[in-house]
Design a protein around this motif. Structure first.
Motif, PDB file in Angstrom:
ATOM      1  N   VAL A  98       5.088   6.045  14.560  1.00  0.00           N
ATOM      2  CA  VAL A  98       5.360   6.895  13.401  1.00  0.00           C
ATOM      3  C   VAL A  98       6.299   8.017  13.820  1.00  0.00           C
ATOM      4  CG1 VAL A  98       4.353   8.473  11.719  1.00  0.00           C
ATOM      5  CG2 VAL A  98       3.155   6.372  12.324  1.00  0.00           C
ATOM      6  N   THR A  99       7.399   8.179  13.094  1.00  0.00           N
ATOM      7  CA  THR A  99       8.375   9.221  13.424  1.00  0.00           C
ATOM      8  C   THR A  99       8.473  10.305  12.365  1.00  0.00           C
ATOM      9  OG1 THR A  99      10.166   7.915  12.437  1.00  0.00           O
ATOM     10  CG2 THR A  99       9.778   7.648  14.805  1.00  0.00           C
ATOM     11  N   ILE A 102       8.395   4.506  10.359  1.00  0.00           N
ATOM     12  CA  ILE A 102       7.921   3.925  11.618  1.00  0.00           C
ATOM     13  C   ILE A 102       9.088   3.237  12.311  1.00  0.00           C
ATOM     14  CG2 ILE A 102       6.276   2.315  12.671  1.00  0.00           C
ATOM     15  CD1 ILE A 102       4.591   2.553  10.122  1.00  0.00           C
ATOM     16  N   GLU A 103       9.169   3.376  13.623  1.00  0.00           N
ATOM     17  CA  GLU A 103      10.206   2.708  14.405  1.00  0.00           C
ATOM     18  C   GLU A 103       9.582   1.700  15.356  1.00  0.00           C
ATOM     19  OE1 GLU A 103      12.745   5.376  16.471  1.00  0.00           O
ATOM     20  OE2 GLU A 103      13.712   6.147  14.658  1.00  0.00           O
ATOM     21  N   ILE A 120       0.805   0.474  -2.057  1.00  0.00           N
ATOM     22  CA  ILE A 120       2.218   0.575  -1.707  1.00  0.00           C
ATOM     23  C   ILE A 120       3.065   0.723  -2.967  1.00  0.00           C
ATOM     24  CG2 ILE A 120       4.185  -0.652  -0.715  1.00  0.00           C
ATOM     25  CD1 ILE A 120       2.293  -1.898   1.283  1.00  0.00           C
ATOM     26  N   ILE A 121       3.843   1.794  -3.014  1.00  0.00           N
ATOM     27  CA  ILE A 121       4.771   2.022  -4.118  1.00  0.00           C
ATOM     28  C   ILE A 121       6.122   1.393  -3.801  1.00  0.00           C
ATOM     29  CG2 ILE A 121       6.009   3.780  -5.438  1.00  0.00           C
ATOM     30  CD1 ILE A 121       3.676   5.668  -4.927  1.00  0.00           C
ATOM     31  N   GLU A 122       6.543   1.561  -2.557  1.00  0.00           N
ATOM     32  CA  GLU A 122       7.860   1.060  -2.161  1.00  0.00           C
ATOM     33  C   GLU A 122       7.886   0.903  -0.650  1.00  0.00           C
ATOM     34  OE1 GLU A 122      12.546   2.497  -2.605  1.00  0.00           O
ATOM     35  OE2 GLU A 122      10.977   3.406  -3.841  1.00  0.00           O
ATOM     36  N   GLN A 123       8.633  -0.092  -0.157  1.00  0.00           N
ATOM     37  CA  GLN A 123       8.775  -0.266   1.281  1.00  0.00           C
ATOM     38  C   GLN A 123      10.165  -0.786   1.600  1.00  0.00           C
ATOM     39  OE1 GLN A 123       5.855  -3.072   2.635  1.00  0.00           O
ATOM     40  NE2 GLN A 123       6.331  -4.574   1.082  1.00  0.00           N
ATOM     41  N   ASP A 124      10.642  -0.456   2.790  1.00  0.00           N
ATOM     42  CA  ASP A 124      11.998  -0.833   3.161  1.00  0.00           C
ATOM     43  C   ASP A 124      12.054  -1.078   4.665  1.00  0.00           C
ATOM     44  OD1 ASP A 124      14.876  -1.129   2.525  1.00  0.00           O
ATOM     45  OD2 ASP A 124      15.090   0.609   3.826  1.00  0.00           O
ATOM     46  N   LEU A 125      12.751  -2.136   5.066  1.00  0.00           N
ATOM     47  CA  LEU A 125      12.894  -2.488   6.476  1.00  0.00           C
ATOM     48  C   LEU A 125      14.374  -2.547   6.813  1.00  0.00           C
ATOM     49  CD1 LEU A 125      11.534  -3.429   9.131  1.00  0.00           C
ATOM     50  CD2 LEU A 125      11.715  -5.769   8.273  1.00  0.00           C
TER      51      LEU A 125
END
Length: 286
Positions: free
Chosen positions: A71-72, A89-90, A107-112
């Motif tokens: 976690v950053t 997170i990295e 979860i509302i939104e996630q991105d990779l």
């Protein structure tokens, strides 16, 4: 306010999130975070409960179940009356960001995001499959979600997708319904391991207006697209109903991007985005 700094706790460098707030129930304006990039577990020393009834540690734990890494950044924020945790997170050359509803940690939104580096191709492939497997899975029985192949069956776009498959051997990447100079058409994009194919089909009779082939050897991207084919999503019909209710209007154009899990609708002067997994409206632009 969000701070990034190294923390020295008891003479040992620790990986920690520090909640700088007093009292047992705080608002978004009272939250202050400090984070440090370091492998290992992440803990919150002052595990204060927010006004939404959840704690920062619970949010961090949920995020780490979705994606392995360090976690950053963590934020507790509000948008249009909805409070949420924004956690970054990295893991090597991958960055994962997830927004969790502060009330129930859904979860509302996630991105990779990934940094392309040929030296890390093999590791990227493994991480990519793992990330796809760890995305939130909705129950088809309880939420009415279905696999991609069935999501468009109640709409003429299903015929457009089938027509595109007859012209090209590939899997679905994107489908949209658009207008240009008074002509409505479906645009279907397919992909296989060697090529990308795009075709525009006139909406009334599915005649070909335009088609294009393009060489593509992005193996990592194709693997992610393959994994997305089996993910459970809401149907186009459900997404249309949700978007139309959100702004009380008629849909002019729409688009679905398969590995982004997002429906986008143009309704008058509004653009409405719907999460294909949860069925929630995630953004309205005017």
């Amino acid at each position: 306010m969000k701070l990034n700094k190294n923390l020295l706790v008891g003479g040992v460098l620790a990986s920690a999130l520090v909640l700088g707030a007093c009292g047992s129930n705080v608002s978004a304006d009272d939250m202050e975070w400090e984070t440090e990039e370091n492998s290992g577990s992440v803990t919150v020393r002052d595990n204060t409960e927010t006004a939404s009834g959840t704690t920062a540690q619970e949010a961090v734990d949920k995020a780490l179940k979705e994606f392995d890494g360090t976690v950053t950044d963590v934020e507790y924020d509000e948008d249009d009356g909805v409070y949420y945790y924004d956690i970054e997170i990295e893991n090597g050359n991958e960055d994962f960001e997830v927004k969790l509803n502060a009330e129930d940690l859904s979860i509302i939104e996630q991105d990779l995001d990934r940094d392309d580096d040929d030296r890390d191709d093999e590791r990227d492939d493994d991480n990519e499959v793992q990330a796809s497997d760890k995305k939130t899975k909705q129950s088809a029985d309880t939420n009415g979600n279905t696999k991609l192949a069935e999501a468009f069956k109640d709409d003429k776009s299903a015929e457009a997708i089938e027509a595109a498959h007859e012209r090209f051997d590939g899997i679905l990447e994107e489908v949209s319904y658009e207008e240009d100079d008074g002509v409505y058409y479906y645009e279907v994009k397919l992909e296989n391991k060697k090529e990308e194919y795009e075709v525009k089909l006139k909406a009334d009779n599915l005649s070909v207006l335009e088609e294009e082939h393009e060489s593509d050897n992005n193996d990592r991207g194709f693997k992610r697209l393959e994994a997305a084919q089996d993910e459970k999503i809401i149907s186009l019909k459900q997404a249309k109903e949700t978007a139309a209710e959100a702004v009380n209007g008629k849909i002019d154009e729409w688009d679905y991007d398969v590995d982004d899990f997002k429906y986008e609708f143009e309704i008058g002067d509004y653009e409405v985005k719907v999460n294909a997994k949860t069925g929630d409206v995630i953004e309205i632009d005017d």
